[in-house]
Design a protein around this motif. Sequence first.
Motif, mmCIF file in Angstrom:
data_model
loop_
_atom_site.group_PDB
_atom_site.id
_atom_site.type_symbol
_atom_site.label_atom_id
_atom_site.label_comp_id
_atom_site.label_asym_id
_atom_site.label_seq_id
_atom_site.Cartn_x
_atom_site.Cartn_y
_atom_site.Cartn_z
ATOM 1 N N PHE A 35 -7.934 3.879 7.256
ATOM 2 C CA PHE A 35 -7.728 2.523 7.750
ATOM 3 C C PHE A 35 -8.043 1.534 7.028
ATOM 4 O O PHE A 35 -7.570 0.581 6.786
ATOM 5 C CB PHE A 35 -7.713 2.807 9.270
ATOM 6 N N LEU A 36 -9.448 1.644 6.981
ATOM 7 C CA LEU A 36 -10.110 0.449 6.460
ATOM 8 C C LEU A 36 -9.979 0.372 5.008
ATOM 9 O O LEU A 36 -9.408 -0.577 4.321
ATOM 10 C CB LEU A 36 -11.867 0.540 6.700
ATOM 11 N N LYS A 37 -9.790 1.588 4.341
ATOM 12 C CA LYS A 37 -9.695 1.782 2.727
ATOM 13 C C LYS A 37 -8.418 0.956 2.242
ATOM 14 O O LYS A 37 -7.977 0.455 1.283
ATOM 15 C CB LYS A 37 -9.786 3.242 2.437
ATOM 16 N N ASN A 38 -7.144 1.418 3.127
ATOM 17 C CA ASN A 38 -5.968 0.871 2.680
ATOM 18 C C ASN A 38 -5.452 -0.374 3.301
ATOM 19 O O ASN A 38 -4.480 -0.659 3.074
ATOM 20 C CB ASN A 38 -5.283 2.187 3.409
ATOM 21 N N SER A 39 -6.398 -0.992 3.733
ATOM 22 C CA SER A 39 -6.170 -2.377 4.498
ATOM 23 C C SER A 39 -5.986 -3.406 3.571
ATOM 24 O O SER A 39 -6.614 -3.521 2.445
ATOM 25 C CB SER A 39 -7.066 -2.780 5.555
ATOM 26 N N VAL A 49 -17.543 4.561 3.349
ATOM 27 C CA VAL A 49 -18.115 4.536 4.854
ATOM 28 C C VAL A 49 -19.207 5.484 4.844
ATOM 29 O O VAL A 49 -18.914 6.772 4.571
ATOM 30 C CB VAL A 49 -16.721 4.907 5.744
ATOM 31 N N ILE A 50 -20.105 5.222 5.298
ATOM 32 C CA ILE A 50 -21.426 6.181 5.202
ATOM 33 C C ILE A 50 -22.014 6.343 6.802
ATOM 34 O O ILE A 50 -22.368 5.255 7.618
ATOM 35 C CB ILE A 50 -22.584 5.286 4.584
ATOM 36 N N THR A 95 -10.881 -8.690 13.816
ATOM 37 C CA THR A 95 -9.241 -9.207 13.856
ATOM 38 C C THR A 95 -8.571 -8.177 13.375
ATOM 39 O O THR A 95 -7.308 -7.779 13.744
ATOM 40 C CB THR A 95 -9.483 -10.278 13.349
ATOM 41 N N LEU A 96 -8.983 -7.486 12.206
ATOM 42 C CA LEU A 96 -8.250 -6.408 11.422
ATOM 43 C C LEU A 96 -7.907 -5.276 12.601
ATOM 44 O O LEU A 96 -6.801 -4.884 12.559
ATOM 45 C CB LEU A 96 -8.891 -5.957 10.501
ATOM 46 N N PHE A 97 -8.796 -4.908 13.280
ATOM 47 C CA PHE A 97 -8.528 -3.745 14.438
ATOM 48 C C PHE A 97 -7.571 -4.272 15.488
ATOM 49 O O PHE A 97 -6.880 -3.487 15.929
ATOM 50 C CB PHE A 97 -9.879 -3.192 14.816
ATOM 51 N N ARG A 98 -7.649 -5.616 15.738
ATOM 52 C CA ARG A 98 -6.959 -5.921 16.875
ATOM 53 C C ARG A 98 -5.391 -6.127 16.347
ATOM 54 O O ARG A 98 -4.717 -5.947 17.440
ATOM 55 C CB ARG A 98 -7.165 -7.623 17.403
ATOM 56 N N VAL A 99 -4.940 -6.260 15.237
ATOM 57 C CA VAL A 99 -3.497 -6.384 14.982
ATOM 58 C C VAL A 99 -3.145 -5.026 14.507
ATOM 59 O O VAL A 99 -2.088 -4.840 14.100
ATOM 60 C CB VAL A 99 -3.276 -7.294 13.763
ATOM 61 N N SER A 100 -3.997 -3.922 14.774
ATOM 62 C CA SER A 100 -3.487 -2.747 14.623
ATOM 63 C C SER A 100 -3.056 -2.072 15.878
ATOM 64 O O SER A 100 -3.519 -1.970 16.929
ATOM 65 C CB SER A 100 -4.529 -1.610 14.180
ATOM 66 N N ASN A 101 -1.542 -1.382 15.864
ATOM 67 C CA ASN A 101 -1.161 -0.576 17.299
ATOM 68 C C ASN A 101 -1.927 0.427 17.634
ATOM 69 O O ASN A 101 -2.250 0.572 18.769
ATOM 70 C CB ASN A 101 0.405 -0.176 16.845
#
Length: 445
Positions: A35-39, A49-50, A95-101
Amino acid sequence: MKLINYFKNFLDNQVNLNSSRIKTLDERTEAITQFLKNSDLLEENFIDVIPQGSYAHKTIIKPVRTTDEYDADILLQLEEFTDWEAQDYVENLYTLFRVSNVYRDKVSRKTRCVTITYANDFHMDIVPFMERHGQKYITNRHENIFELTDPEKFTDWLDERSRITKHHFVKVVRLIKYIRDYKRTFSVKSIILNTLLGEQINDAALLENENCYDDVSTALYNIMKKLKNYVESNYYMPTIADPSETGENFGDRWDQDGWLVFRDKMIYYSDKITDAYEDQDLNSSLEKWQAIFGEEFKKLIIENSKVKRLSDGSILSFTDTEETLADHNIARKINPRYKATLKGRVTPKNGFRTYNLSERGNKVDKGRSVAFSITCNVPQPYTIYWKVLNRGDEALRNDCIRGQIKMGYSSHTEPTIFRGNHYVECYIVKEGICVAMDRQSVFIV
């Protein structure tokens, strides 16, 4: 009494995080990574991510009560955003996580991280992490500052405690965390507990008593005796310096009242552990251990090393090929003057990066290869032996449980074929005696 088999059963069945939870943890880590890599927000600055904290150090324990949670920390390694202040990292990640369904209703934020809380007994803390001007930092959104950190150095410090204690340190940490969560008579953050326990360990103890870390209960007994002496000499909370030498005082995350409760309980439990360990009557000693850990501290009723229940409930029989040094007529007498260090590095593959296993919490994907190398200060001549232990459902189903000890050289390469928590050990043998050894865990996902 030591009650070695009782401790093994208690750790395996009551304390250690079970395989289904580990699988869930790894799957959710991978989902968040993708999710983070492709945002769009992070794609140009995403590095990795470690695993961090108890996740990386293998000190997570099973929730003691159904209402308890277990958690995992991961570092989100980023290239620095030139137009972001320190506070922006957590805020923008939130905010990035908040806009994700998928994550909208699961996300919250803390001072240094974003937290994803799942519907069961698990949550994950995601900590922005970056290198600036040659040093490593995490961010503090409340104070809008970059805080110096060095998680790899802290992990190396813990690994050294593990080496000194013949790899029993992590189990001791888990047992004290279990007492904390089971008794609920004291509270301490895991990073502080790890540091305080780890500071009681050094090579000098082996010079005084070469057997002081020979098994889990002996290591627990000796480490807790030293911790008791330490807390007794510190009525006021001492400085608890970050072992990775960042200059941080972990005591800033605590207070005097919490320290005094912890101090009192460490003295109390050290005395209880000493009483149980030194009692040479089986029934009496068992009662004392159970007073510390509860009635689930008991010996496995059916012991059959060639039958195993898999995570899906099925039972398989298998050929147990694990060997010990004694099977090769090799005595084990670790010399504290000698050190052997085993490091695994995942070898290159098209489309994948090479990396040291310790950088990723000892995790590696199937279908890779790991090159292991040994450095040691043992004077020649000596002989090197290797042990590769395969474990887990996949290895069982394919009848590939391994654990033979074989003579070798200073390097050794292994393919990653079967998912599971495996390990590699090396032994430096001089005149028929193992004088130094090391272990590298390998978690194939």
